[in-house]
Structures are given as C-alpha cells and as structure tokens.
Design a protein around this motif. Structure first.
Motif, short mmCIF file in Angstrom:
data_model
loop_
_atom_site.label_atom_id
_atom_site.label_comp_id
_atom_site.label_asym_id
_atom_site.label_seq_id
_atom_site.Cartn_x
_atom_site.Cartn_y
_atom_site.Cartn_z
N ALA A 2 24.95 -103.64 37.39
CA ALA A 2 25.34 -104.46 36.25
C ALA A 2 25.22 -103.68 34.94
O ALA A 2 24.36 -102.82 34.80
CB ALA A 2 24.47 -105.71 36.18
N ASN A 3 26.09 -104.00 34.01
CA ASN A 3 26.05 -103.39 32.69
C ASN A 3 25.03 -104.16 31.85
O ASN A 3 25.29 -105.25 31.37
CB ASN A 3 27.44 -103.45 32.06
CG ASN A 3 27.49 -102.76 30.72
OD1 ASN A 3 26.60 -101.98 30.38
ND2 ASN A 3 28.52 -103.03 29.96
N LYS A 4 23.84 -103.58 31.67
CA LYS A 4 22.76 -104.24 30.95
C LYS A 4 22.73 -103.80 29.50
O LYS A 4 22.77 -102.60 29.21
CB LYS A 4 21.39 -103.93 31.58
CG LYS A 4 21.23 -104.44 32.99
CD LYS A 4 19.80 -104.34 33.47
CE LYS A 4 19.27 -102.93 33.49
NZ LYS A 4 17.93 -102.82 34.10
N SER A 20 11.64 -105.88 27.95
CA SER A 20 12.46 -106.02 26.76
C SER A 20 12.39 -107.46 26.27
O SER A 20 12.12 -108.36 27.06
CB SER A 20 13.92 -105.68 27.08
OG SER A 20 14.02 -104.36 27.58
N GLN A 21 12.66 -107.69 24.99
CA GLN A 21 12.67 -109.06 24.47
C GLN A 21 13.71 -109.89 25.21
O GLN A 21 13.50 -111.06 25.49
CB GLN A 21 12.95 -109.08 22.97
CG GLN A 21 11.81 -108.55 22.14
CD GLN A 21 12.20 -108.38 20.68
OE1 GLN A 21 13.35 -108.10 20.36
NE2 GLN A 21 11.23 -108.55 19.80
N ALA A 22 14.85 -109.28 25.50
CA ALA A 22 15.90 -109.95 26.28
C ALA A 22 16.83 -108.89 26.85
O ALA A 22 16.91 -107.78 26.34
CB ALA A 22 16.68 -110.93 25.40
N VAL A 23 17.52 -109.27 27.91
CA VAL A 23 18.50 -108.41 28.55
C VAL A 23 19.77 -109.22 28.74
O VAL A 23 19.73 -110.32 29.30
CB VAL A 23 18.00 -107.87 29.91
CG1 VAL A 23 19.08 -107.04 30.58
CG2 VAL A 23 16.73 -107.06 29.73
N LYS A 24 20.90 -108.65 28.28
CA LYS A 24 22.19 -109.32 28.41
C LYS A 24 22.99 -108.63 29.51
O LYS A 24 23.11 -107.40 29.53
CB LYS A 24 22.95 -109.24 27.08
CG LYS A 24 24.30 -109.89 27.10
CD LYS A 24 24.95 -109.79 25.71
CE LYS A 24 26.36 -110.33 25.74
NZ LYS A 24 27.05 -110.11 24.46
N VAL A 25 23.51 -109.43 30.43
CA VAL A 25 24.40 -108.95 31.48
C VAL A 25 25.64 -109.84 31.42
O VAL A 25 25.54 -111.06 31.62
CB VAL A 25 23.75 -109.02 32.88
CG1 VAL A 25 24.73 -108.54 33.94
CG2 VAL A 25 22.46 -108.21 32.92
#
Length: 127
Positions: A2-4, A20-25
């Motif tokens: 996945a592109n994180k 991390s505070q957040a990770v977007k996929v």
C-alpha cells in the motif's frame, strides 16, 4: 504494498515511540491513540477528567485537519477509559465535536493508560 502517507502536525502531541500520529492509505486515515497531552509542553493537561477528554478531542481534531479532513470524517472511534463511570462526560464532550451521523464507537475500561492518563482515543477516518 500500500502507498502509505505519514500524517504529522505540531498541533498535536509528538509521537513518543515507534509510531506515527496517523497513516493515510488511499482515502482512509488510521489515527493513533491520543492522550490528553498539551502539544506545546507534552505534559498532561490536568487531572480533571473532562479537561482530559477535551484535550484528547482537540488533539484528534488537529490530526484530522493535518490529514485533510475533520472530526466528522471519523467513521470509527475507540475510547479507552480507566473508569467507565465517566462515560456520560465523554458523551457530553463528544457532542461538541461531532455532528450526526455519529461514528461507530467502542468504549472500553482499561486498568491503565500511558502517563497516567484517564482517557485515550484512536480511530479511523475516511476522506
């Protein structure tokens, strides 16, 4: 794989440790747990439970904004408390941060949280 995309903001407490505070996929953002630390001092906001809940929601708000969304983009919210009898306070404060339709939610009593916090929340948002 996945592109994180890693989401980070100085308006929420810095990550303490290997996360991390957040990770977007794609269009989904996974929010790490937030405790009631004041971002500028990295100290607990107060011993008062309601003040802790407000700080946690403020921290989550900062991370959702850094990810390009807002609190109403949260589709799943997990709430961890050291005393489930404080749940009415959580509901009251939560109503100040969310509009209907509300996210799916879990509320769980735990024996302890980092730094002696009384509350921690994490979640998933969809943009």
């Amino acid at each position: 794989m996945a592109n994180k995309e890693i989401i980070a903001t100085d308006n929420a407490p810095a990550a303490i440790g290997t996360y991390s505070q957040a990770v977007k996929v794609d269009n989904t953002v996974y929010l790490s747990g937030q405790i009631p630390l004041v971002p500028s001092t990295m100290e607990m906001v107060s011993e008062d439970f309601e003040a802790q809940v407000v700080q946690v929601f403020d921290n989550l708000t900062a991370v959702t904004k850094a990810a390009g969304g807002n609190m109403n983009d949260i589709v799943k919210l997990n709430i961890f408390m050291t005393d489930l009898s404080n749940f009415a306070t959580v509901n009251d404060v939560m109503s100040r941060y969310f509009e209907q339709p509300y996210p799916a939610r879990a509320a769980i009593e735990v024996s302890a949280l980092p730094k002696g916090s009384q509350v921690e929340m994490d979640g998933v948002m969809v943009l």
